[in-house]
Every structure is written in C-alpha cells, then in structure tokens.
Design an enzyme around this catalytic site. Sequence first.
Site, mmCIF file in Angstrom:
data_model
loop_
_atom_site.group_PDB
_atom_site.id
_atom_site.type_symbol
_atom_site.label_atom_id
_atom_site.label_comp_id
_atom_site.label_asym_id
_atom_site.label_seq_id
_atom_site.Cartn_x
_atom_site.Cartn_y
_atom_site.Cartn_z
ATOM 1 N N LEU A 109 0.897 -1.202 -0.065
ATOM 2 C CA LEU A 109 -0.003 0.132 -0.010
ATOM 3 C C LEU A 109 0.846 1.229 -0.032
ATOM 4 O O LEU A 109 0.378 2.497 -0.376
ATOM 5 C CB LEU A 109 -0.919 0.015 1.338
ATOM 6 C CG LEU A 109 -1.944 -0.999 1.245
ATOM 7 C CD1 LEU A 109 -2.831 -1.094 2.671
ATOM 8 C CD2 LEU A 109 -3.059 -0.819 0.329
ATOM 9 N N GLY A 110 1.967 1.301 0.784
ATOM 10 C CA GLY A 110 2.885 2.277 0.418
ATOM 11 C C GLY A 110 4.068 2.024 1.153
ATOM 12 O O GLY A 110 4.370 1.141 1.789
ATOM 13 N N THR A 144 -3.566 5.090 4.426
ATOM 14 C CA THR A 144 -2.117 4.679 4.013
ATOM 15 C C THR A 144 -1.186 6.088 4.130
ATOM 16 O O THR A 144 -0.202 5.843 4.681
ATOM 17 C CB THR A 144 -2.055 4.004 2.672
ATOM 18 O OG1 THR A 144 -2.895 2.818 2.678
ATOM 19 C CG2 THR A 144 -0.765 3.600 2.389
ATOM 20 N N GLU A 148 1.886 6.270 6.395
ATOM 21 C CA GLU A 148 3.217 6.372 5.950
ATOM 22 C C GLU A 148 3.756 7.869 6.461
ATOM 23 O O GLU A 148 5.239 7.879 6.701
ATOM 24 C CB GLU A 148 3.371 6.389 4.555
ATOM 25 C CG GLU A 148 2.890 5.061 4.035
ATOM 26 C CD GLU A 148 3.488 3.948 4.485
ATOM 27 O OE1 GLU A 148 4.585 3.829 4.862
ATOM 28 O OE2 GLU A 148 2.898 2.768 4.267
ATOM 29 N N HIS A 151 5.587 7.199 9.666
ATOM 30 C CA HIS A 151 6.734 6.735 9.599
ATOM 31 C C HIS A 151 7.945 7.919 9.197
ATOM 32 O O HIS A 151 8.954 7.684 9.902
ATOM 33 C CB HIS A 151 6.910 5.536 8.631
ATOM 34 C CG HIS A 151 6.336 4.319 8.843
ATOM 35 N ND1 HIS A 151 6.598 3.826 10.152
ATOM 36 C CD2 HIS A 151 5.743 3.247 8.002
ATOM 37 C CE1 HIS A 151 6.048 2.648 10.022
ATOM 38 N NE2 HIS A 151 5.405 2.456 9.021
ATOM 39 N N HIS A 157 5.831 1.156 13.641
ATOM 40 C CA HIS A 157 4.662 0.345 13.939
ATOM 41 C C HIS A 157 4.330 -0.142 15.780
ATOM 42 O O HIS A 157 5.290 -0.017 16.432
ATOM 43 C CB HIS A 157 4.664 -1.153 13.441
ATOM 44 C CG HIS A 157 4.791 -0.872 12.030
ATOM 45 N ND1 HIS A 157 5.424 -1.792 11.232
ATOM 46 C CD2 HIS A 157 4.092 -0.135 11.201
ATOM 47 C CE1 HIS A 157 5.267 -1.211 9.829
ATOM 48 N NE2 HIS A 157 4.651 -0.456 10.003
ATOM 49 N N TRP A 159 3.656 -2.448 17.267
ATOM 50 C CA TRP A 159 4.071 -3.656 17.871
ATOM 51 C C TRP A 159 5.651 -3.479 17.877
ATOM 52 O O TRP A 159 6.386 -4.618 18.174
ATOM 53 C CB TRP A 159 3.668 -5.063 17.368
ATOM 54 C CG TRP A 159 3.762 -5.172 15.809
ATOM 55 C CD1 TRP A 159 4.837 -5.797 15.386
ATOM 56 C CD2 TRP A 159 3.406 -4.475 14.497
ATOM 57 N NE1 TRP A 159 5.012 -5.821 13.914
ATOM 58 C CE2 TRP A 159 3.950 -5.085 13.456
ATOM 59 C CE3 TRP A 159 2.080 -3.576 14.457
ATOM 60 C CZ2 TRP A 159 3.568 -4.629 12.062
ATOM 61 C CZ3 TRP A 159 1.909 -3.241 13.304
ATOM 62 C CH2 TRP A 159 2.508 -3.596 12.200
ATOM 63 N N ASP A 168 8.221 0.311 20.579
ATOM 64 C CA ASP A 168 7.903 1.403 19.664
ATOM 65 C C ASP A 168 8.598 2.640 19.927
ATOM 66 O O ASP A 168 8.478 3.639 19.156
ATOM 67 C CB ASP A 168 6.443 1.446 19.328
ATOM 68 C CG ASP A 168 5.654 2.237 20.263
ATOM 69 O OD1 ASP A 168 5.990 2.139 21.234
ATOM 70 O OD2 ASP A 168 4.567 2.294 19.662
ATOM 71 N N VAL A 170 7.530 4.589 22.260
ATOM 72 C CA VAL A 170 6.339 5.430 22.724
ATOM 73 C C VAL A 170 5.843 4.822 24.073
ATOM 74 O O VAL A 170 5.323 3.706 23.962
ATOM 75 C CB VAL A 170 5.313 5.660 21.788
ATOM 76 C CG1 VAL A 170 3.999 6.414 22.066
ATOM 77 C CG2 VAL A 170 5.995 6.160 20.366
HETATM 78 N N1 ARG Z 1 1.936 -1.953 4.835
HETATM 79 C C1 ARG Z 1 2.090 -0.405 4.885
HETATM 80 C C2 ARG Z 1 3.402 -0.032 5.737
HETATM 81 O O1 ARG Z 1 3.644 -0.765 6.636
HETATM 82 C C3 ARG Z 1 0.898 0.406 4.930
HETATM 83 C C4 ARG Z 1 -0.184 -0.026 5.847
HETATM 84 C C5 ARG Z 1 -1.191 1.093 5.703
HETATM 85 N N2 ARG Z 1 -2.614 0.373 6.572
HETATM 86 C C6 ARG Z 1 -3.760 0.931 6.082
HETATM 87 N N3 ARG Z 1 -4.839 0.533 7.027
HETATM 88 N N4 ARG Z 1 -4.023 1.871 5.068
HETATM 89 O O2 ARG Z 1 3.970 0.882 5.725
HETATM 90 ZN ZN ZN Z 2 4.085 0.819 8.375
HETATM 91 CA CA CA Z 3 4.668 1.558 23.238
#
Ligand code: ARG
Ligand code: ZN
Ligand code: CA
Length: 235
Positions: A109-110, A144, A148, A151, A157, A159, A168, A170
């Site tokens: 997705l990104g 997405t 992103e 990040h 993330h 987890w 993470d 945080v």
């Molecule tokens: N898999 C991607 C990443 O880890 C994006 C996940 C986006 N999720 C969403 N619900 N739009 O960066």
């Molecule tokens: Zn991500």
């Molecule tokens: Ca945490």
Amino acid sequence: GLGTINIPVYVHVVLPNSNSVTNSQIQAQMNVLNDDFSSTNTNQLPSGATDFINDATNTGIQFTLAGTFRHDDPKSSWGTNDAVKAAYPPITPSTHLNIWVCEIGGGILGYAQFPGGNSATDGVVLLAGSLPGGSSAPYNMGRTATHEVGHYLNLRHIWGDGRCRQDDFVADTPSSDGANYGCPTYPTVNCQTADMTMNYMDYTNDACMYMFTDGQRNRMRALFASGGARASMLN
Ligand code: ARG
Ligand code: ZN
Ligand code: CA
C-alpha cells in the site's frame, strides 16, 4: 513551544494515465491527513474501548498542498526500492514532504523513509488506489498516507516490529506482538493489555483507524525542535 507545524507537500503522480488520480482526490487526501493529524476525523473507537477514551490527540501538525506534478509513465509496478524517486526526484525535500502516487506491486500500500536518511529518497510512496475513493478497499480512505507520514515523522509500528517486549519507543501505546488486521473488536489482547488496534500505526482497515497518542505526537514534534532531523522544514 513550536505551535502548529505546517508542512508543505509536493505530490508526484506517476501513472500510465496520471490524470486517473484527480485533483479532488489529492485534495481529499490532504483533508484526511489534516483531519487525522488534528484528531478531527469522524472515525470512532470500537465500542467499549474505554481504556483509550482520552488518548486520541491533536498532533499540531498540518499539511498544505504546494504543488502537483503529473508524469504519464507506462511502468505498472515500481516496487519498494525507491525507483520512482530516482525517476522523478524529490523537490526541496529539506523543506517539503514529497509524496509519490504510483503503482507499487506486490500488494504493497505504501512505504516511507524515516527521518535522517538520504535526502534524494526522502518522502512517502503511496499506492494510487489507497487515496480516498481509490480502488484498494478496505484501504481506500486515505489512511495509508496517514500511516506512512507517521513513519516519515519517526513513528514505528505499535508492535515495534517484534514481540511483546519490542518497543516502539512510545510509552503510551501498549505493547503488542504483531500487526492487527481488519476491524478488531475491543479488547484484542496479545501482551496482557488491550492492543491499540485503532492506532494509525497498526495495520487495520482505514475505516477502523482512529488515533495518534500524546507520546506519538511528542516523538513526531521532537523532529522539529532545534537540532531535530526535520527542523529545516520550519525555516
Ligand atoms: N503496509 C504499509 C506499511 O507498513 C501500510 C499499511 C497501511 N494501512 C492502512 N490501513 N492503510 O507501511
Ligand atoms: Zn508501516
Ligand atoms: Ca509502546
């Protein structure tokens, strides 16, 4: 303090028919970013998620579209190795968030670059279908980009890309041992406490993502303080 931080955004649409992503979709994407980062979107906590009721925060970070660049390019699968950025380089990445909208391939997705990396590849790549109204349901409500850009602003993330003890960095996101998908009911318990499945930095459906926390806000905003990796964006 820093007050509201405003990030100007350049969008590079790189598609066989670059007009297939419309200006109104791009503006809708900007609106989703601004609503999500200010905690004014219309998503809701899952019912009963009382643990998290006071945790959604206004990050004080906002985004303004500074330009859209369209490139008709027949390539239908750009991958995740920054090839699209090499073909269409970022414009003044020290002061602007660059977003490439293209076909990625592999169900991705990104992807984003964390702060402090090579300026030639700085920014965020989004699957065209992930923009609001796009074809990538249930990931076609623009979150997405929210994930992103999280990040890009140093968020991991929730987890921590590891098991329960992997952080993470945080404090107010509960530990979790892996990605959650779909639209989980509350509570989803994997590490003794409820996972924050509705956090933008999990992998749940766009319709079921709801929040950044105070800790995530502080981690993002620290980048803009004096000496921070994105302080140049404020000048
Ligand atoms: N898999 C991607 C990443 O880890 C994006 C996940 C986006 N999720 C969403 N619900 N739009 O960066
Ligand atoms: Zn991500
Ligand atoms: Ca945490």
